[in-house]
Enzyme design. Structure first.
Site, mmCIF file in Angstrom:
data_model
loop_
_atom_site.group_PDB
_atom_site.id
_atom_site.type_symbol
_atom_site.label_atom_id
_atom_site.label_comp_id
_atom_site.label_asym_id
_atom_site.label_seq_id
_atom_site.Cartn_x
_atom_site.Cartn_y
_atom_site.Cartn_z
ATOM 1 N N HIS A 518 45.767 40.903 53.305
ATOM 2 C CA HIS A 518 45.299 39.974 52.636
ATOM 3 C C HIS A 518 44.035 39.140 53.424
ATOM 4 O O HIS A 518 43.230 38.526 52.673
ATOM 5 C CB HIS A 518 46.062 38.947 52.268
ATOM 6 C CG HIS A 518 45.835 38.672 50.658
ATOM 7 N ND1 HIS A 518 44.642 38.495 50.153
ATOM 8 C CD2 HIS A 518 46.851 38.516 49.828
ATOM 9 C CE1 HIS A 518 44.764 38.270 48.835
ATOM 10 N NE2 HIS A 518 46.055 38.222 48.534
ATOM 11 N N ASP A 522 41.113 41.312 48.880
ATOM 12 C CA ASP A 522 41.525 40.523 48.047
ATOM 13 C C ASP A 522 42.571 41.198 46.968
ATOM 14 O O ASP A 522 42.207 42.548 46.780
ATOM 15 C CB ASP A 522 40.391 39.781 47.153
ATOM 16 C CG ASP A 522 39.941 38.866 48.357
ATOM 17 O OD1 ASP A 522 40.672 37.911 49.104
ATOM 18 O OD2 ASP A 522 38.609 38.671 48.017
#
Length: 545
Positions: A518, A522
């Site tokens: 992450h 995204d």
């Protein structure tokens, strides 16, 4: 000229080591690359060679001492340089050179060819010799498997570089040495030497009386030995797993036909042999227990572990590969904040195409048509449209890789390995199918080449092969994403036509889970990639060759 000997760095995250044993004492002559001392770190035990030939003039650090990397632990001077000999102030008796050291000096192999520890990947700097497949004095063919090694990324069989006679084994099984270390010699005018330095002829002569005595006392049937040999027979090629299974079931490996390369016995051969009802029960049970009285009530058999599994209650040390996998998984979890997205894909179209064409495909191309090349091709195409999923984090920058180097996780009996298809975007469907089959086969038979198990930019892992719905995989660092393939099964699905009418149909569906870093990717990027991947598979329109 004196040369400092320093505590080496035995891995990227290793910053200190403990000297467990000196193999030379101050005043001893040493050869270049001859072991000087043994060290232990939190990742490896190893013997450290002398950087130069000369005399060990000073030992600065005694046994049992832990020091930081690059600390000077000894000094070696060229012969005749006039330096005086110094021992450590703290009294400790350095171990003299002995037969248990890894590198032994045999007769000089004039004109011989050195066999070296190969580099099995960009970040691999050492390897452990787990087994010699030949002994000193054996004839070997070019590219014939010579020894087995284990590194933190791959277990592999290393072939002979030339044809000839294996005149010397310098490093015995179990030793860990750095890449490019000479581990054996083929050919030349050398007297063949065993790992303990004893000439083969001498060793054979010395053992002859004992061998004859054992042969006279031994029963005539050949019995299985722990190292995979049968007494009175030629060496049986097999893996440690196979030998353990043979020991547990009391099998004579010489009675089992091997289906592997060069007649090598694999797990499937043993299971097939057992399923035919041929285990030698008399080797594992006393004769008195075989014939129970007829009046004895039968007791239900206790559940037995799967063949090759450790016995319940046993404590089994991790293999090198298993311990490295554990380390890498912890490092990945600590390094990257993992996030996941799971998509259900209707694979009905792909299933029907495969069903129609699998026989002709194999006949034309010599490789089976599996689902993996469909999945790989769809992933590669989607990665081309969303390159962030094929990227890596480098410090505070993002590396957008020029090529898709596709890793395919392969489950082995002794661990997990990720062979790599380089420049996968340039391969046709058939090229991907061939590469997948080839790499998987060579991974399982320990025939991967250097660099074929490192450098991937995106990985596929088939957790559904054992029937799982889906898996949540751990990222293969330094990649940013990994795609887990779930089990393929038929389910009732609601289909909606162009007029909005719903019908219930039976479809072949599969769950795919994308695990992503992450920091780099995204949720929106992950969703776009997976949507594209799903669309490609559900509307497959490509030639498969």
């Amino acid at each position: 000229m004196p040369t400092d000997v320093v505590m080496p760095q035995m891995g990227e995250s290793i910053f200190e080591g403990t000297i467990t044993k000196w193999l030379k004492k101050a005043g001893d002559a040493v050869e270049k690359d001859e072991p000087l001392f043994e060290i232990s770190t939190d990742k490896v035990d190893a013997e450290i060679p002398s950087p130069v030939a000369g005399v060990l003039t000073e030992i600065k650090v005694v046994e049992g001492t832990t020091v930081g990397i690059n600390t000077v632990v000894a000094v070696v001077a060229e012969s005749g340089s006039g330096t005086h000999v110094t021992t450590p102030a703290k009294s400790a008796t350095p171990a003299p050179p002995s037969a248990d050291k890894s590198v032994v000096e045999g007769a000089p192999a004039v004109g011989g060819t050195d066999v070296v520890m190969p580099q099995m990947g960009e970040s691999i700097f050492e390897g452990t010799i787990t087994k010699w497949l030949k002994k000193a004095g054996d004839q070997v063919e070019k590219d014939e498997a010579l020894f087995e090694i284990s590194t933190d990324k791959v277990d592999a069989e290393i072939p002979a570089p030339i044809a000839g006679v294996l005149t010397e084994i310098k490093v015995p099984a179990g030793s860990t040495v750095e890449i490019n270390t000479v581990v054996a010699v083929i050919g030349g005018a050398a007297e063949t030497a065993q790992p303990d330095g004893t000439p083969v002829a001498t060793a054979a002569a010395a053992s002859a009386p004992a061998t004859e005595a054992r042969a006279a006392a031994a029963p005539s049937p050949a019995a299985p030995a722990a190292n995979g040999r049968s007494i009175g027979s030629e060496r049986v090629r097999s893996s440690p797993l196979v030998r353990r299974m043979a020991k547990e079931h009391g099998l004579d490996l010489s009675q089992i036909s091997g289906s592997g390369t060069g007649g090598r016995i694999c797990k499937e051969d043993v299971l097939r042999y057992l399923s035919d009802g041929k285990p030698a029960a008399t080797k594992t049970q006393p004769a008195a227990t075989l014939a129970a009285p007829a009046t004895t009530r039968a007791t239900p058999a206790a559940p037995q572990p799967a063949p090759g599994s450790p016995a319940p209650g046993s404590l089994v040390p991790m293999t090198k590969m298993r311990s490295i996998i554990a380390q890498r998984m912890v490092e990945s979890e600590h390094t990257a904040p993992h996030a996941y997205t799971i998509y259900k894909v209707d694979m009905t179209r792909v299933v029907r195409i495969r069903q129609r064409q699998k026989a002709g495909f194999e006949q034309r191309n010599g490789v089976k048509l599996t689902y993996m090349p469909f999945i790989a091709a769809a992933a590669v195409e989607a990665l081309g449209k969303f390159p962030i999923v094929n990227a890596s984090l480098e410090g505070s920058s993002i590396r957008y890789h020029q090529n898709v180097h596709l890793g395919i996780a392969v489950a082995l009996e002794w661990g997990l390995i990720v062979p790599v298809i380089r420049q996968a975007e340039d391969r046709s469907f058939l090229g991907l199918a061939r590469a997948i089959a080839d790499l998987a086969d060579r991974a399982r038979t320990k025939r991967l080449k250097p660099d074929e198990a490192s450098g991937s930019t995106f990985t596929l892992t088939n957790s559904g092969v054992f029937g799982g719905e889906f898996g949540t995989p751990i990222i293969n660092q330094p990649e940013s994403a990994i795609l887990a393939i779930g089990g393929l099964r038929k389910e009732p699905v609601v289909l909606t036509d162009a007029d909005g009418n719903d019908t219930l149909a039976i479809r072949s569906v599969q769950h795919y889970c994308l695990g992503f870093d992450h920091r780099t990717i995204d949720g929106g990027d992950a969703g776009k990639f997976m949507s594209e991947f799903k669309t490609i598979l559900e509307n497959w329109d490509k030639e498969i060759g």
